[in-house]
Write a protein that holds these residues in place. Structure first.
Motif, short mmCIF file in Angstrom:
data_model
loop_
_atom_site.label_atom_id
_atom_site.label_comp_id
_atom_site.label_asym_id
_atom_site.label_seq_id
_atom_site.Cartn_x
_atom_site.Cartn_y
_atom_site.Cartn_z
N ASN A 36 0.13 -1.21 7.93
CA ASN A 36 1.15 -0.86 6.93
C ASN A 36 1.56 -2.08 6.11
OD1 ASN A 36 1.21 1.87 7.52
ND2 ASN A 36 2.77 1.62 9.09
N ASN A 59 -4.61 7.29 5.91
CA ASN A 59 -3.56 6.64 6.71
C ASN A 59 -4.17 6.00 7.95
OD1 ASN A 59 -1.44 7.39 5.02
ND2 ASN A 59 -1.28 9.39 5.98
N MET A 71 -8.00 2.17 8.43
CA MET A 71 -7.27 2.64 7.26
C MET A 71 -8.18 2.38 6.07
SD MET A 71 -3.72 1.07 5.71
CE MET A 71 -4.36 -0.57 5.51
#
Length: 126
Positions: free
Chosen positions: A92, A107, A117
């Motif tokens: 992230n 994701n 990802m």
């Protein structure tokens, strides 16, 4: 044939070899100008140091700027698999750092002993 709408149709007599050569040349130029987006991979561990992270970030940035998709992989060994939350935080963080040039296509998800990802270049570049 130049114009098939007129009566009789208008045709030009040309050298077929030359015509075929020019068609192949045009096709080759068109093929040269198109870019196939391939997937490039950036691998790292969840315990990555700051400098190494920046190196991977710059690699991903370079891949995205050239129009390629980037598959970011976090590799686990042995019992490290229990630290999935740290890998998700790392992925992230990378997507946030690259948010100006990339959009998240997939994701973060677990794939065996890896966490992956996929980022793709943004369509609308202003």
């Amino acid at each position: 044939m130049i114009s098939d709408k007129s009566e009789p149709p208008v045709c030009r007599i040309i050298d077929y070899g030359k015509y075929k050569f020019t068609q192949e040349k045009k096709a080759k130029e068109a093929k040269k100008k198109q870019h196939n987006a391939s997937i490039k991979e950036v691998k790292m561990r969840y315990k990555i140091e700051e400098h190494d992270y920046n190196v991977r970030l710059n690699q991903a940035l370079r891949f995205l700027e050239s129009g390629d998709k980037v598959k970011v992989t976090v590799i686990f060994r042995g019992r490290e698999i229990q630290h999935l939350n740290l890998a998700i935080e790392l992925l992230n963080k990378m997507s946030k750092d690259l948010s100006t040039i990339a959009e998240m296509q997939q994701n973060p998800s677990r794939d065996g002993k890896n966490m992956i990802m996929i980022l793709s270049p943004q369509k609308n570049k202003n």
